[in-house]
Enzyme design. Structure first.
Site, mmCIF file in Angstrom:
data_model
loop_
_atom_site.group_PDB
_atom_site.id
_atom_site.type_symbol
_atom_site.label_atom_id
_atom_site.label_comp_id
_atom_site.label_asym_id
_atom_site.label_seq_id
_atom_site.Cartn_x
_atom_site.Cartn_y
_atom_site.Cartn_z
ATOM 1 N N HIS A 91 1.971 4.841 1.070
ATOM 2 C CA HIS A 91 3.267 3.934 1.892
ATOM 3 C C HIS A 91 3.899 5.009 2.823
ATOM 4 O O HIS A 91 4.607 4.624 3.668
ATOM 5 C CB HIS A 91 4.155 3.576 0.901
ATOM 6 C CG HIS A 91 4.932 2.290 0.972
ATOM 7 N ND1 HIS A 91 5.322 2.130 2.235
ATOM 8 C CD2 HIS A 91 5.300 1.431 0.170
ATOM 9 C CE1 HIS A 91 5.717 0.878 2.159
ATOM 10 N NE2 HIS A 91 5.796 0.414 1.122
ATOM 11 N N ARG A 92 3.337 6.324 2.989
ATOM 12 C CA ARG A 92 4.040 7.119 3.876
ATOM 13 C C ARG A 92 3.524 6.977 5.439
ATOM 14 O O ARG A 92 4.059 7.335 6.320
ATOM 15 C CB ARG A 92 3.783 8.790 3.582
ATOM 16 C CG ARG A 92 4.523 9.061 2.276
ATOM 17 C CD ARG A 92 4.124 10.365 2.101
ATOM 18 N NE ARG A 92 2.712 10.679 1.690
ATOM 19 C CZ ARG A 92 2.019 11.799 1.285
ATOM 20 N NH1 ARG A 92 2.725 12.851 1.309
ATOM 21 N NH2 ARG A 92 0.595 11.618 1.313
#
Length: 449
Positions: A420-421
């Site tokens: 998700h980064r």
């Protein structure tokens, strides 16, 4: 100058890709043997592969540093060689070439040692001199007249060092194991089957360091050392879970069109068939070109995201040594037919243990076909330091609505696990939807290429 003074010590070379140690699987030579330059002297297992290590010196073996099963650090003595009696070796035979001095991985067989005969990575099976199975009766010179009693086994027919080590760690007597491989070769599955047989466990002589104390009826815990590939897998997956905030999304898709497309391609090009995995790889490459954010990694030290210029596609493959992820570098440059051929060759080499360590690292995106295990879905762990992984479940007949009518279609589940980064749900969902649309309507893939 004495012979002792002129001995040369060959250190365990840098095996590449940051590997710092290797376990000795089997010595190819013994003390007193005469060796030549680039002769394979030992088989070692690293965290990446099983490889033969050739010696850059010629002479007579004086010392073997380490026994089978022992782990040796890179840069520590491996074998000591003394000149042959009667003078120095022929010119050039005692030369430690520049690439070995530099600590490159070129000293490994298959890494370009410059000798055409040194390309074999693993021993050839010596089936011609192996004993016949116990139920074949006595054979060979001196067997005497035929007897109704089966000949007693003399030695187990084992080719794989991994099988030998598995048996040693669990105290299984290989002479009591019946091989189900070609010519009676004992496979890993045969050893694992022997482990489930109480009689076999009781007959074996366990190593006190790796065995277990019997309780009650003789059953006990089985201790499996966390070493080699298993340790690397454990460390990498643990690091992935610690560092990567991963999310998994999934969607069911109608793969009927994809199967029909594959059948049409293979009918048109029977000499170069393509697999479903190759078509899925092609679809992934199309998706990554549209959503390059997923073909990336997070550099935590520099606090940046690195999007790779090329797609180095990892393919999860289950092998006797555990789960490996061989990499197809710059896969975006391959045609679909080339992808199919490369995938088949690479997965076969991974299962045979003949891939060099460099082929097992450096991936930027992984494709995982866990449908071969008969399961529909999964929430896989990302192959650190990659940012995403596409999983594919089994393809089965299911009811599906087509043009408002219920029909039986070939349905599979696709799952995307992503970091998700590197992106938010919009990018991840867009990628997965593109993949799903191409699976359901392969014509879209042609339009996107």
């Amino acid at each position: 100058m004495t012979t002792v003074e002129r001995t040369q010590v060959f250190l365990l070379p840098d095996l590449g890709e940051g590997l710092s140690e290797a376990e000795i699987v089997e010595w190819r030579v013994a003390v007193g043997d005469v060796v030549t330059v680039d002769q394979s002297v030992v088989e070692v297992e690293t965290a990446k592969a099983v490889v033969d290590v050739p010696c850059p010196y010629a002479g007579r073996v004086v010392t073997l540093h380490g026994a089978a099963g022992e782990v040796r650090p890179v840069g520590q003595p491996l074998i000591t060689i003394a000149p042959l009696d009667g003078g120095d070796e022929p010119a050039g035979h005692a030369t430690y070439r520049e690439e070995e001095r530099a600590g490159s991985g070129n000293v490994l067989i298959g890494y370009g040692t410059g000798h055409g005969t040194a390309t074999r990575r693993r021993r050839r099976p010596r089936l011609a001199v192996a004993p016949e199975p116990a139920d074949a009766g006595p054979t060979g010179a001196g067997a005497g007249a035929a007897s109704s009693d089966p000949a007693p086994p003399t030695a187990a027919l084992v080719i794989s060092p991994i099988v030998r080590r598995l048996a040693r760690e669990h105290g299984v007597d290989l002479d009591t194991v019946r091989g189900t491989g070609p010519g009676g070769v004992i496979r890993r599955a045969d050893v694992e089957a022997a482990l489930t047989a109480p009689a076999a466990r009781l007959a074996a002589v366990p190593d006190p360091q790796v065995g277990s104390a019997p309780v009650g009826d003789g059953d006990g815990d089985v201790i499996v050392p966390l070493t080699g590939v298993r340790k690397v897998i454990a460390d990498k997956l643990s690091r992935s879970r610690r560092e990567i905030p991963e999310v998994t999304i999934w969607v069911d898709v109608d793969a009927t069109g994809l199967l029909e497309t594959r059948a049409a391609i293979n009918a048109a090009t029977p000499d170069a068939p393509v697999s479903i995995l190759a078509l899925l790889a092609r679809i992934c490459l199309s998706g990554l070109r549209r959503f390059p954010q997923l073909n990336a990694r997070v550099d935590t030290e520099a606090q940046r995201i690195v999007q790779s210029a090329g797609v180095h596609l990892g393919i999860a493959a289950q092998t006797d040594r555990g789960l490996l992820v061989p990499v197809l570098r710059d896969a975006q440059r391959l045609t679909t037919a080339e992808l199919a051929a490369e995938l088949a060759a690479t997965t076969a080499a991974a299962r045979a243990g003949s891939l060099p360590p460099a082929r097992l690292t450096g991936g930027t995106f992984t494709l995982n076909n866990y449908g071969v295990f008969g399961v529909d879905g999964s929430t896989p762990i990302i192959n650190h330091p990659e940012a995403a992984l596409l999983g594919v479940g089994r393809i089965v007949d299911k009811p599906w609505v087509v043009d408002g009518q219920l029909a039986v279609r070939k349905v599979t589940q696709l799952s995307l696990t992503f970091d998700h980064r590197v992106c938010d749900g919009g990018v991840a969902g867009g990628f997965l939807r593109h993949v799903a649309d191409c699976v359901e309507r392969p014509a879209l893939l042609i339009a996107a290429v």
